[in-house]
Design a protein around this motif. Structure first.
Motif, mmCIF file in Angstrom:
data_model
loop_
_atom_site.group_PDB
_atom_site.id
_atom_site.type_symbol
_atom_site.label_atom_id
_atom_site.label_comp_id
_atom_site.label_asym_id
_atom_site.label_seq_id
_atom_site.Cartn_x
_atom_site.Cartn_y
_atom_site.Cartn_z
ATOM 1 N N GLN A 146 32.082 44.275 32.288
ATOM 2 C CA GLN A 146 32.412 44.054 33.700
ATOM 3 C C GLN A 146 33.923 43.961 33.900
ATOM 4 N N GLN A 147 34.590 43.376 32.897
ATOM 5 C CA GLN A 147 36.053 43.295 32.966
ATOM 6 C C GLN A 147 36.657 44.702 32.923
ATOM 7 N N MET A 148 36.094 45.547 32.047
ATOM 8 C CA MET A 148 36.559 46.947 31.990
ATOM 9 C C MET A 148 36.338 47.628 33.335
ATOM 10 N N LEU A 149 35.194 47.367 33.943
ATOM 11 C CA LEU A 149 34.884 47.967 35.238
ATOM 12 C C LEU A 149 35.888 47.506 36.297
ATOM 13 N N ALA A 150 36.217 46.223 36.283
ATOM 14 C CA ALA A 150 37.170 45.702 37.271
ATOM 15 C C ALA A 150 38.540 46.353 37.101
ATOM 16 N N ILE A 151 38.929 46.582 35.840
ATOM 17 C CA ILE A 151 40.226 47.235 35.581
ATOM 18 C C ILE A 151 40.154 48.707 35.994
ATOM 19 N N GLY A 152 39.059 49.377 35.583
ATOM 20 C CA GLY A 152 38.882 50.786 35.947
ATOM 21 C C GLY A 152 38.878 50.973 37.456
ATOM 22 N N ARG A 153 38.179 50.103 38.149
ATOM 23 C CA ARG A 153 38.105 50.191 39.616
ATOM 24 C C ARG A 153 39.494 50.030 40.243
ATOM 25 N N ALA A 154 40.277 49.073 39.709
ATOM 26 C CA ALA A 154 41.637 48.869 40.245
ATOM 27 C C ALA A 154 42.495 50.113 40.036
ATOM 28 N N LEU A 155 42.313 50.779 38.892
ATOM 29 C CA LEU A 155 43.126 51.964 38.600
ATOM 30 C C LEU A 155 42.759 53.153 39.496
ATOM 31 N N MET A 156 41.553 53.129 40.063
ATOM 32 C CA MET A 156 41.088 54.234 40.905
ATOM 33 C C MET A 156 41.943 54.430 42.162
ATOM 34 N N SER A 157 42.716 53.403 42.537
ATOM 35 C CA SER A 157 43.555 53.547 43.740
ATOM 36 C C SER A 157 44.942 54.079 43.392
ATOM 37 N N TYR A 158 45.152 54.477 42.140
ATOM 38 C CA TYR A 158 46.474 54.963 41.690
ATOM 39 C C TYR A 158 47.579 53.962 42.049
ATOM 40 N N PRO A 159 47.426 52.702 41.623
ATOM 41 C CA PRO A 159 48.401 51.694 42.042
ATOM 42 C C PRO A 159 49.779 51.909 41.409
ATOM 43 N N LYS A 160 50.793 51.500 42.165
ATOM 44 C CA LYS A 160 52.150 51.463 41.612
ATOM 45 C C LYS A 160 52.386 50.121 40.934
ATOM 46 N N LEU A 161 51.627 49.123 41.374
ATOM 47 C CA LEU A 161 51.694 47.795 40.751
ATOM 48 C C LEU A 161 50.264 47.313 40.528
ATOM 49 N N LEU A 162 49.939 47.020 39.273
ATOM 50 C CA LEU A 162 48.605 46.525 38.928
ATOM 51 C C LEU A 162 48.709 45.043 38.590
ATOM 52 N N ILE A 163 47.948 44.239 39.328
ATOM 53 C CA ILE A 163 47.933 42.797 39.099
ATOM 54 C C ILE A 163 46.633 42.450 38.391
ATOM 55 N N MET A 164 46.716 41.716 37.293
ATOM 56 C CA MET A 164 45.492 41.329 36.591
ATOM 57 C C MET A 164 45.459 39.806 36.412
ATOM 58 N N ASP A 165 44.402 39.195 36.927
ATOM 59 C CA ASP A 165 44.248 37.738 36.821
ATOM 60 C C ASP A 165 43.275 37.458 35.675
ATOM 61 N N GLU A 166 43.761 36.826 34.626
ATOM 62 C CA GLU A 166 42.962 36.520 33.428
ATOM 63 C C GLU A 166 42.298 37.775 32.851
ATOM 64 N N PRO A 167 43.078 38.812 32.535
ATOM 65 C CA PRO A 167 42.477 40.083 32.120
ATOM 66 C C PRO A 167 41.773 40.032 30.772
#
Ligand SMILES: Nc1ncnc2c1ncn2[C@@H]1O[C@H](COP(=O)(O)OP(=O)(O)OP(=O)(O)O)[C@@H](O)[C@H]1O
Ligand SMILES: [Mg+2]
Length: 170
Positions: A146-167
Motif C-alpha cells: 500500500q505504501q508503494m501504491l501511495a508513492i506510485g499514485r503521487a508520482l502519477m501527477s508528474y510532481p516537481k516536488l514530492l512530499i512523503m510523510d513517514e515513507p
C-alpha cells in the motif's frame, strides 16, 4: 523573497488548530535536486507542516513560495496542478478501489493519455508488484504494498516536488 534557485521557500510559518499551536515558526528551503529530511518527535508538527504545503492545514502566519509563486492561500487542487504531490501519513489509499483506479486518481489533472500511460509504466517499473496486482482491491494489499501504491499514485501527477510523510512505514 524567495531565492531564484529555491523550488520551495517556507518563511515564518505557523499553524493553529483552535488554541493548539501545532507549528510555531518554521523556515525551510528546498532547491532543485535536493532531498530534505524533516526529523522530530511525535506531535512535533511534521505532518501538519507537510499538510500546510498542500493547503490542508490552517495556516495562521507566514508564507509558502513554490517556484516563485506565493501558494500560501491556494486550494489543494491548484497546488497539485502547480506540481506538488504528497504521500500522506497513513497512505490514504482508497481500499475498495483497485490498485489501477488508485493510480489513475493520482493522474487526475493529467490530460494526455500517453502521459498517463507513461506514468503508469514508470510506476510499475519502480514497483513491479503494483502491475501484478493492478486489478486487486487496494485494501487487500500488504502494508508495504500500500505504501508503494501511495508513492506510485503521487508520482502519477508528474510532481516537481514530492512530499512523503513517514515513507518507510511498512
Ligand atoms: N486536526 C487537528 N486538530 C487538533 N489538533 C491537531 C490536529 N492535527 C494535529 N493536531 C495536533 O498538532 C500537533 C502536531 O501534530 P502532527 O500530526 O503534525 O505531529 P507529527 O510531528 O506528524 O507527529 P508523528 O511523528 O506522531 O506523526 C499534535 O499535538 C497533534 O495532536
Ligand atoms: Mg506525523
Amino acid at each position: 523573497m524567495a531565492k531564484k534557485s529555491n523550488v520551495l521557500t517556507v518563511q515564518d510559518l505557523a499553524v493553529y488548530y483552535g488554541y493548539i499551536q501545532a507549528v510555531k515558526k518554521v523556515d525551510m528551503e528546498i532547491s532543485q535536486g535536493e532531498f530534505v529530511v524533516l526529523l522530530g518527535s511525535n506531535g512535533a508538527g511534521k505532518s501538519t507542516l507537510l499538510n500546510a504545503l498542500i493547503g490542508k492545514a490552517p495556516i495562521t502566519r507566514g508564507q509558502i513560495m513554490f517556484n516563485g509563486k506565493d501558494i500560501t492561500k491556494w486550494r489543494t487542487e491548484d497546488i497539485v496542478r502547480a506540481g506538488i504531490a504528497i504521500v500522506p501519513e497513513g497512505r490514504g489509499v482508497l481500499p475498495t478501489m483497485t490498485v489501477m483506479e488508485n493510480m489513475l486518481l493520482g493522474a487526475y489533472y493529467v490530460k494526455d493519455k500517453q502521459d498517463i500511460n507513461k506514468g503508469l509504466q514508470a510506476a510499475y517499473s519502480l514497483f513491479p508488484i503494483l502491475e501484478k496486482r493492478k486489478n486487486q482491491q487496494a485494501g487487500t494489499l500488504s502494508g508495504g504494498e500500500q505504501q508503494m501504491l501511495a508513492i506510485g499514485r503521487a508520482l502519477m501527477s508528474y510532481p516537481k516536488l514530492l512530499i512523503m510523510d513517514e515513507p518507510s512505514l511498512g
